[in-house]
Design an enzyme around this catalytic site. Structure first.
Site, mmCIF file in Angstrom:
data_model
loop_
_atom_site.group_PDB
_atom_site.id
_atom_site.type_symbol
_atom_site.label_atom_id
_atom_site.label_comp_id
_atom_site.label_asym_id
_atom_site.label_seq_id
_atom_site.Cartn_x
_atom_site.Cartn_y
_atom_site.Cartn_z
ATOM 1 N N HIS A 31 -2.938 -4.561 7.398
ATOM 2 C CA HIS A 31 -3.859 -5.482 6.727
ATOM 3 C C HIS A 31 -5.301 -5.123 7.058
ATOM 4 O O HIS A 31 -6.163 -5.099 6.166
ATOM 5 C CB HIS A 31 -3.560 -6.925 7.157
ATOM 6 C CG HIS A 31 -2.219 -7.428 6.727
ATOM 7 N ND1 HIS A 31 -2.061 -8.476 5.844
ATOM 8 C CD2 HIS A 31 -0.966 -7.021 7.048
ATOM 9 C CE1 HIS A 31 -0.773 -8.704 5.651
ATOM 10 N NE2 HIS A 31 -0.084 -7.837 6.383
ATOM 11 N N ASP A 134 -7.764 -12.057 3.370
ATOM 12 C CA ASP A 134 -6.313 -12.018 3.352
ATOM 13 C C ASP A 134 -5.802 -13.456 3.218
ATOM 14 O O ASP A 134 -6.318 -14.357 3.870
ATOM 15 C CB ASP A 134 -5.811 -11.401 4.669
ATOM 16 C CG ASP A 134 -4.354 -10.995 4.612
ATOM 17 O OD1 ASP A 134 -3.509 -11.868 4.349
ATOM 18 O OD2 ASP A 134 -4.055 -9.812 4.853
ATOM 19 N N GLN A 359 -1.586 9.656 9.075
ATOM 20 C CA GLN A 359 -0.544 9.596 8.049
ATOM 21 C C GLN A 359 -1.011 10.099 6.687
ATOM 22 O O GLN A 359 -0.267 10.800 5.995
ATOM 23 C CB GLN A 359 -0.020 8.159 7.920
ATOM 24 C CG GLN A 359 1.078 8.006 6.874
ATOM 25 C CD GLN A 359 1.920 6.784 7.095
ATOM 26 O OE1 GLN A 359 2.634 6.686 8.098
ATOM 27 N NE2 GLN A 359 1.841 5.826 6.176
ATOM 28 N N SER A 379 2.505 2.040 3.607
ATOM 29 C CA SER A 379 3.179 3.339 3.606
ATOM 30 C C SER A 379 3.741 3.677 2.231
ATOM 31 O O SER A 379 3.685 4.826 1.787
ATOM 32 C CB SER A 379 4.297 3.362 4.649
ATOM 33 O OG SER A 379 3.758 3.350 5.959
ATOM 34 N N GLU A 382 0.875 4.751 -0.069
ATOM 35 C CA GLU A 382 0.391 6.077 0.317
ATOM 36 C C GLU A 382 1.377 7.159 -0.113
ATOM 37 O O GLU A 382 0.981 8.212 -0.612
ATOM 38 C CB GLU A 382 0.145 6.116 1.824
ATOM 39 C CG GLU A 382 -1.027 5.248 2.252
ATOM 40 C CD GLU A 382 -1.189 5.147 3.766
ATOM 41 O OE1 GLU A 382 -2.136 4.474 4.199
ATOM 42 O OE2 GLU A 382 -0.361 5.732 4.501
ATOM 43 N N ASP A 398 8.503 -7.765 4.062
ATOM 44 C CA ASP A 398 8.564 -7.329 2.664
ATOM 45 C C ASP A 398 9.250 -5.973 2.497
ATOM 46 O O ASP A 398 9.457 -5.513 1.374
ATOM 47 C CB ASP A 398 7.156 -7.267 2.073
ATOM 48 C CG ASP A 398 6.252 -6.282 2.822
ATOM 49 O OD1 ASP A 398 6.470 -6.072 4.037
ATOM 50 O OD2 ASP A 398 5.305 -5.741 2.210
#
Length: 482
Positions: A31, A134, A359, A379, A382, A398
């Site tokens: 986040h 958020d 990453q 992830s 991406e 999730d």
């Protein structure tokens, strides 16, 4: 740091600004990172951005940012508040990381007053103060509606599919007309989040449900190419409560898509694993990482290691403990155990990384041909954006829903562990089978081809004239309107 932040703010407030943006992220890595990326994009439009958080979490997001964002973070005004943090124990469960909840709640509790003070100062000189937060930080920004020149927008760090599933589970609403429709396999949230976290979400939701916060719009880090059905569903649901509410799907954020096939020329300080990737063949390496809030028991790590070794597939495995409340705490650290002699036996085929790894650079590298992942939304986006297929191994929250999107709906991945078998040990033979399927089979080549094609379309979507870029431009135009 709090006094210094206030002094800097007062100096900058001495001259008026038409529009300023205040960003309030939830203090969890994925986040924090998404809203930092958004801050970077907004500030590139010459709009002042103020990023509000604890001293610890602001340091965390800056220390883990990719080099491109680190070079420009000086464009963003960080407000660091020395908030007490719960020192969480080592995790002992793979459900939503309840060990982090006290740290989250401590941060949230102590940010409300500093946020109010910042808003008070900025609203005196800015024509419009735009708060982007958020939804898990509703309690922090609850006073935003008391300022007449302030607008509040929610930035969703999860997929619209997740929100559809939440509404489906609570209200029984469906998309489609029969039980056999293509969305029927989306699992319930019942066993993916704890009752503790569910209560926390309900507490944050009440500030919107009771109209304490007036939401002017919603931003989703997704693309209409991926989730138009669920975006339209969420827009309809939101308009039932406010017909004037707006929504923008602005993802994947351009700061992600820019990492596809970057130059292999390395700069000082870049991670050693990138040099290793430079020496490997195209699409030959399986990247393995399970995020910042997830861990595996030693028994499962051993099975994964044995399966990788038997598969003969090249791999880059980020093997580190889950985050604690303070990621800079150098106290007790759980060091996951590999089979004896494993790293020596596979040194020609693989590399194990025990610290933080870049990453985006790994996924964007031409040698990376697959991603074994927990399927956190960060992830997933991406991976999709950079054209890398997923080997899905969801853990909590999730992630099981994201795994269905990646494998069943978009068909750019394979499932290593079915969510219905989440409590079972995944054997080395299963690991070997699915790694080979993704990396060494015709089926895997087809999945990879679909992932690469979709990634190409998503990168076009964020470029000039692309669907996501148009929505981003629409949002910028909206908040800077006369």
């Amino acid at each position: 740091m709090a006094n210094q932040s206030q002094e800097n703010l007062e100096k900058k407030s001495s001259s008026s600004s038409a529009v300023v943006v205040v960003v309030v992220p939830f203090p969890s890595q994925s986040h924090l990172n998404q809203l930092f990326n958004l801050s970077h994009i907004i500030s590139s439009h010459d709009i002042p951005v103020h990023y509000v958080g604890s001293t610890l979490h602001n340091a965390q997001v800056k220390s883990r940012a990719n080099q491109a964002l680190n070079d420009t973070k000086k464009m963003i005004q960080f407000h660091d508040f020395p908030i007490p943090h719960f020192q969480s124990p080592l995790p002992n469960d793979i459900k939503f990381p309840s060990h982090l909840m006290p740290s989250f709640e401590a941060t949230i509790k102590h940010l409300q007053q500093p946020f109010y003070d910042i808003l008070t100062m900025l609203s005196k000189t800015a024509t419009r103060v735009v708060v982007i937060h958020d939804p898990l930080m509703n309690s922090v920004v609850q006073d935003s509606s008391t300022f007449p020149n302030t607008e509040s927008y929610q930035f969703h760090c999860v997929s619209p599919l997740y929100h559809f599933t939440y509404v489906r589970d609570i209200l029984g609403v469906q998309i489609g007309h029969d039980a056999d429709n293509k969305y029927a396999n989306i699992p319930s949230l019942e066993k993916s989040i704890t009752s503790e976290f569910e209560a926390f979400v309900a507490y944050q939701d009440q500030f919107v449900n009771q109209h304490i916060i007036k939401t002017s719009g919603h931003l989703y880090n997704t693309c209409r190419l991926l989730e138009s059905t669920f975006l339209d569903f969420m827009l309809e649901m939101n308009r039932e409560s406010d017909e004037n509410v707006k929504m923008w799907a602005i993802g994947p954020l351009k700061t992600v898509t820019s990492f596809k096939n970057r130059s292999p020329n390395r700069v000082n300080g870049e991670h050693k694993c990138l040099e290793w990737l430079d020496k490997q063949e195209s699409n030959s390496v399986l990247y393995i990482s399970f995020g910042t809030t997830t861990f595996m028991k030693d028994e499962q790590i051993r099975e994964l290691a044995v399966g990788l070794e038997k598969s003969g597939v090249k791999f880059l495995w980020v093997l580190r403990d889950a985050d604690k409340g303070n990621v800079f705490d150098e106290g007790e650290v759980r060091r996951p155990q590999l089979p004896q002699g494993f790293e020596d036996r596979v040194k020609e085929k693989g590399i194990v990384v025990r610290d933080w790894a870049p990453q985006l650079e790994i996924l964007g590298h031409s040698s990376t041909g697959g991603f074994m992942s927990h399927c956190g939304w960060n992830s997933c986006l991406e991976s999709i954006s950079l054209g890398v297929p997923i080997a899905a191994w969801s853990m909590h929250s999730d992630q099981p829903i994201n795994a269905v999107l990646m494998t069943d709906l978009l068909k750019i991945g394979v499932v290593i562990r079915e969510w219905a078998k989440k409590d079972e040990l995944v054997s080395s033979s299963v690991v070997e089978e699915f790694v080979k399927r993704l990396m060494k089979s015709e089926e895997g080549n087809e999945v990879r081809k679909r992932a690469e094609e979709l990634g190409y379309e998503l990168r076009k979507a964020t470029a000039q004239g692309g669907v996501s870029r148009l929505e981003l431009d629409s949002f910028i135009a909206h908040i800077t309107r006369s």
